[in-house]
Motif scaffolding. Structure first.
Motif, mmCIF file in Angstrom:
data_model
loop_
_atom_site.group_PDB
_atom_site.id
_atom_site.type_symbol
_atom_site.label_atom_id
_atom_site.label_comp_id
_atom_site.label_asym_id
_atom_site.label_seq_id
_atom_site.Cartn_x
_atom_site.Cartn_y
_atom_site.Cartn_z
ATOM 1 N N THR A 274 -4.206 -48.675 1.460
ATOM 2 C CA THR A 274 -3.486 -47.433 2.050
ATOM 3 C C THR A 274 -2.041 -47.193 1.206
ATOM 4 N N GLU A 275 -1.512 -48.494 0.935
ATOM 5 C CA GLU A 275 -0.001 -48.456 0.050
ATOM 6 C C GLU A 275 -0.296 -48.291 -1.381
ATOM 7 N N GLY A 276 -1.386 -48.452 -1.760
ATOM 8 C CA GLY A 276 -1.763 -48.613 -3.041
ATOM 9 C C GLY A 276 -0.944 -49.884 -4.011
ATOM 10 N N GLU A 277 -0.582 -50.952 -3.332
ATOM 11 C CA GLU A 277 0.174 -51.877 -3.855
ATOM 12 C C GLU A 277 -0.155 -53.262 -3.475
ATOM 13 N N TRP A 278 0.318 -54.229 -3.969
ATOM 14 C CA TRP A 278 -0.042 -55.819 -3.540
ATOM 15 C C TRP A 278 0.916 -55.768 -2.621
ATOM 16 N N ILE A 279 0.556 -56.391 -1.550
ATOM 17 C CA ILE A 279 1.350 -56.955 -0.449
ATOM 18 C C ILE A 279 1.283 -58.337 -0.476
ATOM 19 N N ASN A 280 2.414 -59.203 -0.045
ATOM 20 C CA ASN A 280 2.397 -60.555 0.287
ATOM 21 C C ASN A 280 2.214 -60.653 1.865
ATOM 22 N N ASN A 281 1.148 -61.251 2.049
ATOM 23 C CA ASN A 281 0.800 -61.409 3.483
ATOM 24 C C ASN A 281 1.118 -62.787 4.208
ATOM 25 N N SER A 282 1.999 -63.534 3.479
ATOM 26 C CA SER A 282 2.656 -64.726 4.093
ATOM 27 C C SER A 282 3.892 -64.187 4.864
ATOM 28 N N THR A 283 4.095 -65.003 5.920
ATOM 29 C CA THR A 283 5.189 -64.858 6.707
ATOM 30 C C THR A 283 6.592 -65.604 6.349
ATOM 31 N N ASN A 284 6.222 -66.353 5.310
ATOM 32 C CA ASN A 284 7.483 -67.272 4.779
ATOM 33 C C ASN A 284 8.361 -66.499 3.576
ATOM 34 N N THR A 285 7.890 -65.313 3.166
ATOM 35 C CA THR A 285 8.544 -64.735 2.155
ATOM 36 C C THR A 285 8.493 -63.477 2.225
#
Length: 341
Positions: A274-285
């Protein structure tokens, strides 16, 4: 918030113009005063929101967009991070002084002795350099410093004291658990002081190695850091780029830990269709894909020898993901594409 983001973005563009554009040759005192006004505005924004994770992330994303566009306009442009906003006036001043197009009239204004001072702050920009010179002269008289760094005087003094104490404990044959307890006591995460703590650690590691004892102290601190993932994470995300680069240049253990952390962040990325980009799925960063790319480039610039092995490792990871040259299928493939642009 939209207005704040726009103001910060415009100010970062102003910093680039001040440092790299010949448009500075047309500046007068009124323009100079407005420029420092906006730099001070960004410092206020930093002090207000640096502990707000959600707002900080939005601002970092905006800064990445602005930095990317400025890199296309100004060759050799050094990006401005969110942490750099805390010293925005200093960045502006250094940029101006390094710009050969700066008019002599503006130079005289910066060095002129100020007339009006209110609460240790100047009513305008007159005499900023003179004020800095007096402060640095006072530091030299009171406590000679052989190599002032970007960490700030307070952090530098605390970093040197930390190294002295650590060296004394190690040379006295203290049990390692006692030394570790000492480090945990003085370098524990405390809300609102995490960034200063990171600067103190950086100052300690950047202290010139004058003896085998000092080298041993820095090695011990680095080994201790390797087992403190949260603290190492804060160092990598909160320190200004210039300091990170110096640490990577000067210490292989930090360089290895930094590289390992970057690869860990990459493995935590998921591609958002949907956003067309890599998203960090960690809550730590809150590290974004663009920021991750910038970190890798910083590491490679500090240590060119690291690049070959790291990129070869990325190619192997890409192959294990199917070796497709299509965006969004492998974070390693997309990283390689960005790094080699």
């Amino acid at each position: 918030m939209e207005a704040v983001l726009k103001n910060v973005s415009v100010t970062v563009e102003l910093l680039a113009v001040a440092a790299r554009s010949n448009a500075v040759s047309q500046w007068d005192e009124q323009t100079l005063s407005r420029a420092f006004h906006w730099a001070k505005y960004c410092e206020h924004i930093y002090s207000r929101f640096h502990n707000n994770t959600a707002i900080r992330r939005v601002m970092e994303q905006q800064l990445q967009i602005t930095n990317q566009s400025l890199r296309h306009v100004f060759p050799g442009y050094s990006h401005v991070s969110f942490s750099d906003l805390r010293r925005c006036q200093h960045v502006l001043l250094v940029g101006l002084l390094n710009n050969p197009e700066l008019p002599i009239t503006i130079m005289k204004t910066l060095f002129k002795t100020p007339v009006n001072i209110i609460n240790n702050d100047f009513e305008d920009v007159t005499g900023i350099c003179s004020h800095l010179i007096r402060c640095k002269s006072a530091c030299k008289v009171l406590r000679p410093l052989s190599a002032l760094s970007a960490v700030g005087a307070d952090a530098e003094v605390q970093g040197e004291m930390l190294m002295e104490r650590l060296g004394a404990m190690l040379s006295q044959g203290n049990e390692l658990c006692r030394v570790e307890h000492f480090l945990c006591s003085v370098l524990q995460d405390s809300e609102g002081a995490v960034q200063h703590m990171c600067l103190v650690i950086a100052a300690a590691l950047l202290t010139a190695k004058g003896s085998a004892e000092q080298t041993a102290s820095q090695d011990f601190l680095l080994e201790w850091l390797q087992s403190r993932h949260n603290l190492l994470h804060n160092l990598c995300t909160m320190l200004p780029s210039a300091i990170l680069k110096e640490l990577a240049k000067g210490h292989q253990k930090f360089r290895d830990s930094f590289c390992h952390m970057l690869k860990k962040w990459a493995t935590e990325m998921e591609y958002s269709i949907t956003e067309g980009e890599w998203i960090n799925n960690s809550t730590n960063t809150t590290v974004t894909f663009q920021k991750l790319t910038e970190f890798f480039l910083l590491l490679f610039e500090a240590c060119p020898s690291v690049r070959r092995n790291t990129e070869e490792e990325m190619r192997l990871f890409k192959i294990s993901d199917g070796d497709f040259d299509v965006q969004g299928l492998s974070v390693w493939g997309d990283l390689l594409s960005e790094l080699n642009k």
